[in-house]
Design an enzyme around this catalytic site. Sequence first.
Site, short mmCIF file in Angstrom:
data_model
loop_
_atom_site.label_atom_id
_atom_site.label_comp_id
_atom_site.label_asym_id
_atom_site.label_seq_id
_atom_site.Cartn_x
_atom_site.Cartn_y
_atom_site.Cartn_z
N ARG A 120 0.83 -1.22 0.00
CA ARG A 120 0.00 0.00 0.00
C ARG A 120 0.86 1.27 0.00
O ARG A 120 0.53 2.27 0.63
CB ARG A 120 -0.95 0.00 1.20
CG ARG A 120 -2.01 -1.09 1.17
CD ARG A 120 -2.91 -1.01 2.38
NE ARG A 120 -2.17 -1.39 3.58
CZ ARG A 120 -2.53 -1.12 4.82
NH1 ARG A 120 -3.65 -0.43 5.04
NH2 ARG A 120 -1.81 -1.49 5.85
N LEU B 146 1.25 3.47 -2.25
CA LEU B 146 0.56 4.65 -2.79
C LEU B 146 -0.34 5.27 -1.74
O LEU B 146 -0.38 6.50 -1.61
CB LEU B 146 -0.26 4.26 -4.03
CG LEU B 146 -1.02 5.40 -4.71
CD1 LEU B 146 -0.06 6.50 -5.16
CD2 LEU B 146 -1.83 4.89 -5.89
N LYS B 147 -1.05 4.47 -0.99
CA LYS B 147 -1.93 4.98 0.07
C LYS B 147 -1.16 5.87 1.04
O LYS B 147 -1.58 7.00 1.34
CB LYS B 147 -2.56 3.81 0.83
CG LYS B 147 -3.24 4.19 2.14
CD LYS B 147 -3.61 2.95 2.93
CE LYS B 147 -4.13 3.31 4.31
NZ LYS B 147 -5.42 4.03 4.27
N GLU C 31 -16.79 1.24 17.56
CA GLU C 31 -16.12 0.17 16.81
C GLU C 31 -14.60 0.21 16.93
O GLU C 31 -13.88 -0.15 16.00
CB GLU C 31 -16.55 0.18 15.34
CG GLU C 31 -18.06 0.04 15.17
CD GLU C 31 -18.51 0.04 13.72
OE1 GLU C 31 -17.66 -0.09 12.82
OE2 GLU C 31 -19.72 0.19 13.48
N ARG D 5 -8.25 4.74 0.16
CA ARG D 5 -8.99 3.75 0.95
C ARG D 5 -8.78 2.36 0.36
O ARG D 5 -9.15 2.10 -0.78
CB ARG D 5 -10.48 4.10 0.97
CG ARG D 5 -11.40 3.03 1.54
CD ARG D 5 -11.21 2.85 3.02
NE ARG D 5 -12.26 1.98 3.56
CZ ARG D 5 -12.12 1.26 4.67
NH1 ARG D 5 -11.02 1.34 5.38
NH2 ARG D 5 -13.10 0.49 5.10
N HIS E 285 -16.42 11.36 3.47
CA HIS E 285 -15.26 11.04 2.65
C HIS E 285 -14.48 12.30 2.25
O HIS E 285 -13.51 12.22 1.51
CB HIS E 285 -15.69 10.27 1.40
CG HIS E 285 -16.17 8.88 1.73
ND1 HIS E 285 -17.48 8.61 2.01
CD2 HIS E 285 -15.50 7.71 1.86
CE1 HIS E 285 -17.61 7.32 2.28
NE2 HIS E 285 -16.43 6.75 2.20
N CYS F 5 -22.03 8.04 6.34
CA CYS F 5 -21.26 6.79 6.48
C CYS F 5 -20.53 6.85 7.82
O CYS F 5 -20.65 7.83 8.57
CB CYS F 5 -20.28 6.64 5.31
SG CYS F 5 -19.83 4.93 4.95
#
Length: 764
Positions: free
Chosen positions: A16, A18-19, A493, A524, A703, A735
């Site tokens: 990951r 790039l993330k 959560e 994401r 987002h 969300c």
Amino acid sequence: MTIVHNLGFPRIGARRELKFAQEAYWKGESSRGALQAVGADLRQRHWQHQSGLDLVPVGDFSFYDQVLDMSFTLGNLPERVRDFHGDQLDNYFRVARGRSAQGADEHHACCGGVAAGEMTKWFDTNYHYIVPEFTATTEFKLDASRLLAQLAEAKAQGVKAKPVLVGPVTYLALGKAKDDSDKLALLPSLLAVYSQLLDTLAEQGVEWVQIDEPILVTELDTDWQHAFNLSYHQLKPCRVKILVATYFGQLQENLYLLANLPVAGVHVDAINGQDDVRPLLNLLPDHKVLSLGVINGRNIWKTDLVKVLDWLEPLAERLGDRLWIAPSCSLLHVPVDLNSEQKLDTEIKSWLAFALQKLEELHVLAQALRNGRDAVKASLDANQAALAARRASPRVNNPAVQQAVAAIDAKLGARKSSYWKRAGEQSALLKLPAYPTTTIGSFPQTAEIRHARSEFKAGKLDDAGYKAAMQAEIGRSVREQEALGLDVLVHGEAERNDMVEYFGEQLEGYAFSQFGWVQSYGSRCVKPPILFGDISRPQAMTVEWISYAQSLTSKPMKGMLTGPVTILNWSFVRDDQPRSVSCKQLALAIRAEVLDLEQAGVRVIQIDEAALREGLPLRKSQWQEYLDWAVESFRITANGVQDQTQIHTHMCYSEFNDIIASIADMDADVITIETSRSDMELLDAFDNFKYPNEIGPGVYDIHSPNIPTQEHIVQLMKKAAERVPAERLWVNPDCGLKTRQWAEVIPALTNMVAAAKALRQAAA
């Protein structure tokens, strides 16, 4: 000789990379040059991985989304970003997420904010694209700089480049007119820019260009069919060879249309559309290339290479070098490298193939076609042995689970009373105000949470220490929500790494990778669990955490679960039984959790079905069969509770208007649904459909790091009240909030609660 190529490669990197480079740039922790350097390194590495191919995709790498890339290549920027300071990359990220890097946004005071582009699912995948925007006055202007730069890099590295473009008809079809104009009226001016782009590529020595037109696997009316003929006849004089690529489904009535387009070759998905291959052969002119997607680009199971060769060999003999083979679609939808997995169960690992292994499978097929099966006998024997072991494994089949599914009847999916009777009892029990406020479930995954999880997985933190750390974070979430004045709380959560993976880890029949990441959107990434066998729930999964959270407050606490359809659609699913059977197995498992929560005194339970729509077949004629078993699975999960227990569900970032009747059939007491980026467009469905239950249209776009104002939220809710009676409206984000920071969440929710209070006062 059969040609081997690829349609696209995962862009995020095996770890990951790039993330992390994107997020560091956005936070102002690294420079634009550092981000671009990571991109260049990833491209070089990925081209090296594909060096054995006859043609390698170029232009499939993106810093956010390939559809957004196409918008910038075509000069189709939303008007709201055109006057911003900064370079193209800044504007690119503003369209993608509402802002660019922190340093680049210091001009905010003089230029104002910007709304991020609408985001929705790429066909029936879990990948999201930024929706192109059109008006009657939209003009296109070529900017090929991104693609030409990547092409120059590829040529310098000796890559046999095949540039990849989103096709003109698919681009128009996936975009949205922001006024009442006809999108197809833009086609002539759009094609002029595509022609210019193709000629520009020809000047760079490009021979083949892959133009992706997946819209061809959907039902097209005569106007859109005509658009295809018009488009490719206009592009015919361009000095490159065009390969029109379709994937994700069957061509059916569009077979003749594709076969007769004036292009040099066509690619079809022979995994999802194998029935198209034989009739297409009979229609295809003798000079055209036929590329077949013979390796599944969307799932991770080994290919049955012998079975593929059995039907492919006669085609190779017939077509010769006019036969190309490739994965069914871009490998964007699978992880990079199975060899990275050092902790995955050895037996299950032997059944799998990630992106690099799929390319190896292609090479085996190519060698068999070119030199005979004996040339790859060892590889074919190993492949067959792995497939046989999977079929025979007792870990795959559980007779007790199969018997439970066979015993399902209609009573299992029915609530005891109608919504109106339930609503009265729930109102009396919960005593909520008008416009009740809640969130969708998750709160920020802080550095403390991630550190505790990392230490726990590494064995440096024992069970008691991990539990204490998570309880501390749950306590923080509860305190923050009470201070904000929210009406229905969530536990936040903290203990969950991912809304699907968390449950899969506790269900029999699932396996998990370490590095099996795929891109969902932007930075994401998700790591879909691997559904390899029959599903059962050995023990309660969430009750202890939710009960602890409820003990900290007198306000209602929502139990948070992921629904069976979403768990199914966001997993790598079995390919050896119908999806409907796996979904009903999941429904029975989650139903048991719902009943345990109710038994523990939890009176509000949310069962997220964020992925309900993305499982829809791409052809409307096939929708009802899917919706029947998907809705049935949700009802099996949700409807064993008493009338006083309020069932919520949540959906996001898809087009729901055309399935609103099926959503109503789910019979959830409350649905929370994304509407903020689309400016409440979803609620247009209620002009002709009277939604019977309660609904929370999302008013906070989570987002984007932008913070919604109280006035904006009030405005959105007033729009909602024009379609849905105010007494059935909730106020909530669109969300979960796990990807945001507390510094963003607190002011946004403060404004949301203030908006709800203002709405109550106005209605008093």
